[in-house]
Design an enzyme around this catalytic site. Structure first.
Site, short mmCIF file in Angstrom:
data_model
loop_
_atom_site.label_atom_id
_atom_site.label_comp_id
_atom_site.label_asym_id
_atom_site.label_seq_id
_atom_site.Cartn_x
_atom_site.Cartn_y
_atom_site.Cartn_z
N ASN A 1 0.83 -1.21 0.00
CA ASN A 1 0.00 0.00 0.00
C ASN A 1 0.86 1.26 0.00
O ASN A 1 0.49 2.27 -0.61
CB ASN A 1 -0.96 0.00 1.19
CG ASN A 1 -2.19 -0.84 0.92
OD1 ASN A 1 -3.03 -0.48 0.09
ND2 ASN A 1 -2.28 -1.99 1.57
N ARG B 1 5.39 2.49 25.91
CA ARG B 1 4.62 3.00 24.77
C ARG B 1 4.78 4.50 24.58
O ARG B 1 4.85 5.00 23.46
CB ARG B 1 3.14 2.68 25.06
CG ARG B 1 2.30 2.52 23.84
CD ARG B 1 0.91 2.14 24.27
NE ARG B 1 0.77 0.70 24.31
CZ ARG B 1 0.21 -0.01 23.32
NH1 ARG B 1 -0.23 0.59 22.26
NH2 ARG B 1 0.11 -1.30 23.41
N ARG C 1 1.49 -1.58 15.19
CA ARG C 1 1.40 -1.10 16.57
C ARG C 1 0.09 -0.31 16.76
O ARG C 1 -0.26 0.52 15.92
CB ARG C 1 2.57 -0.15 16.90
CG ARG C 1 3.94 -0.75 16.76
CD ARG C 1 4.15 -2.00 17.55
NE ARG C 1 3.98 -1.80 18.99
CZ ARG C 1 3.89 -2.80 19.86
NH1 ARG C 1 3.91 -4.06 19.45
NH2 ARG C 1 3.77 -2.55 21.14
N LEU D 1 -2.00 2.57 18.31
CA LEU D 1 -1.62 3.90 18.79
C LEU D 1 -2.54 4.30 19.95
O LEU D 1 -3.73 3.97 19.95
CB LEU D 1 -1.74 4.92 17.65
CG LEU D 1 -0.82 4.62 16.45
CD1 LEU D 1 -1.20 5.47 15.25
CD2 LEU D 1 0.65 4.84 16.84
N ASN E 1 -6.12 4.92 8.08
CA ASN E 1 -5.73 3.51 8.12
C ASN E 1 -6.48 2.78 7.03
O ASN E 1 -7.59 3.16 6.65
CB ASN E 1 -6.08 2.90 9.48
CG ASN E 1 -5.68 1.43 9.58
OD1 ASN E 1 -4.58 1.05 9.16
ND2 ASN E 1 -6.55 0.59 10.12
N HIS F 1 -7.88 -1.14 6.07
CA HIS F 1 -8.12 -2.47 6.65
C HIS F 1 -8.81 -3.33 5.59
O HIS F 1 -9.69 -2.85 4.88
CB HIS F 1 -9.00 -2.35 7.90
CG HIS F 1 -9.25 -3.67 8.55
ND1 HIS F 1 -8.27 -4.35 9.26
CD2 HIS F 1 -10.33 -4.47 8.56
CE1 HIS F 1 -8.76 -5.49 9.69
NE2 HIS F 1 -10.02 -5.59 9.28
N ASP G 1 -8.93 -0.80 14.34
CA ASP G 1 -9.61 -0.64 13.05
C ASP G 1 -10.94 0.11 13.20
O ASP G 1 -11.95 -0.23 12.56
CB ASP G 1 -9.83 -2.02 12.39
CG ASP G 1 -8.52 -2.72 12.14
OD1 ASP G 1 -7.56 -2.07 11.69
OD2 ASP G 1 -8.43 -3.94 12.39
N GLU H 1 -5.70 -5.94 -4.30
CA GLU H 1 -5.74 -5.16 -5.54
C GLU H 1 -6.70 -3.98 -5.37
O GLU H 1 -6.40 -2.85 -5.80
CB GLU H 1 -6.19 -6.07 -6.69
CG GLU H 1 -5.78 -5.52 -8.03
CD GLU H 1 -6.38 -6.32 -9.17
OE1 GLU H 1 -6.49 -7.56 -9.06
OE2 GLU H 1 -6.74 -5.68 -10.17
N ALA H 2 -7.82 -4.24 -4.73
CA ALA H 2 -8.78 -3.13 -4.48
C ALA H 2 -8.17 -2.11 -3.53
O ALA H 2 -8.36 -0.90 -3.70
CB ALA H 2 -10.08 -3.70 -3.91
C1 GAR Z 1 -3.06 -4.68 4.08
O1 GAR Z 1 -3.88 -5.72 3.60
C2 GAR Z 1 -3.83 -3.80 5.05
O2 GAR Z 1 -5.18 -3.66 4.70
C3 GAR Z 1 -3.68 -4.58 6.34
O3 GAR Z 1 -2.34 -5.00 6.34
C4 GAR Z 1 -1.96 -5.24 4.99
C5 GAR Z 1 -0.64 -4.53 4.75
O4 GAR Z 1 -0.15 -4.86 3.47
N1 GAR Z 1 -4.00 -3.78 7.47
C6 GAR Z 1 -4.66 -4.25 8.53
O5 GAR Z 1 -4.99 -5.41 8.65
C7 GAR Z 1 -4.97 -3.21 9.60
N2 GAR Z 1 -5.74 -3.80 10.63
P1 GAR Z 1 0.99 -4.01 2.81
O6 GAR Z 1 2.13 -3.96 3.84
O7 GAR Z 1 1.37 -4.78 1.59
O8 GAR Z 1 0.44 -2.64 2.53
#
Ligand code: GAR
Length: 220
Positions: free
Chosen positions: A16, A67, A93, A95, A109, A111, A147, A174-175
């Protein structure tokens, strides 16, 4: 056009992050990635920062006694880099409320589910076990729960009969790579704003060909 300065926080693969860097390569994209912070020195995603010539810092919580010291280091790094917005991209992590309050509606963020369903870990496994016919991904402003926070944008992905965790994860990912730049540009241009903890989108972003209803399985 002055572009909004974004810092991206990662912990692993960084796909991402790469999508946000690629989106910013378009001259009219409203943000630029000015810094990458990784919670692990071994994170593969750091290579995307290096390739793009973007400064990167490793801030590992294991190097901090608590923390608050970890988050102080994060804060200092973000301010020194001149970050105006923070994008979490697979950053593992959690926050604290104090940190989030110091960046009001400035932390995003992504998810891999249609929040508020399937928060947390092992999302795709739980999606498959649940039998839902659609899943997807969500970009939201960050609040202190896992999340949790006002939803900016979502993309819907079908769950197909032959799906495995990997197949489904790849379809959702991909989405994600399209959704994160879209959501970020809505925020950066002021078209997505939080009002009473719900995001309002201004401007007509709903094309007439937008499907009103999706069926899975399809209608016979
Ligand atoms: C992604 O699928 C993102 O949506 C997820 O971690 C992956 C990171 O992939 N995030 C979560 O699950 C947040 N709770 P990437 O390092 O290839 O971007």
């Amino acid at each position: 056009m002055a572009r909004l300065k974004v810092a991206v926080l990662i912990s692993g693969r960084g796909s991402n992050l790469q999508a946000l860097i690629q989106a910013a390569a378009a001259p009219n994209f409203p943000t630029e990635v000015i810094h990458v912070i990784s919670s692990f020195s071994s994170a593969d995603g750091l290579t995307y920062a290096i390739k793009a010539g973007i400064p990167a810092t490793v801030i590992d919580h294991r190097d901090h006694t608590d923390r608050s010291s970890f988050e102080s280091a994060l804060n200092l790094c973000l301010h020194t880099a001149g970050a105006e917005l923070v994008c979490l991209a697979g950053f593992i992590r959690l926050l604290t409320a104090e940190f989030i309050a110091a960046w009001p509606d400035k932390i995003l963020n992504i998810h891999p589910s249609l929040l508020p369903a399937f928060k947390g870990l092992h999302t795709h496994k739980r999606v498959l076990e649940s039998g839902v016919r659609f899943t997807g991904c969500t970009v939201h402003f960050v609040r202190s729960g896992t999340d949790d926070g006002p939803i900016i944008a979502q993309a819907v992905v079908p769950v197909l009969p032959e799906d495995t965790i990997d197949l489904l994860a790849a379809r959702v990912l991909e989405a994600e790579h399209h959704l994160y730049p879209l959501a970020l540009s809505l925020v950066a241009t002021g078209r997505a704003r939080v009002r009473e903890d719900v995001v309002e989108i201004s401007g007509n972003l709903w094309p007439t060909s937008f499907p009103q209803t999706l069926f899975n399985p399809g209608l016979i």
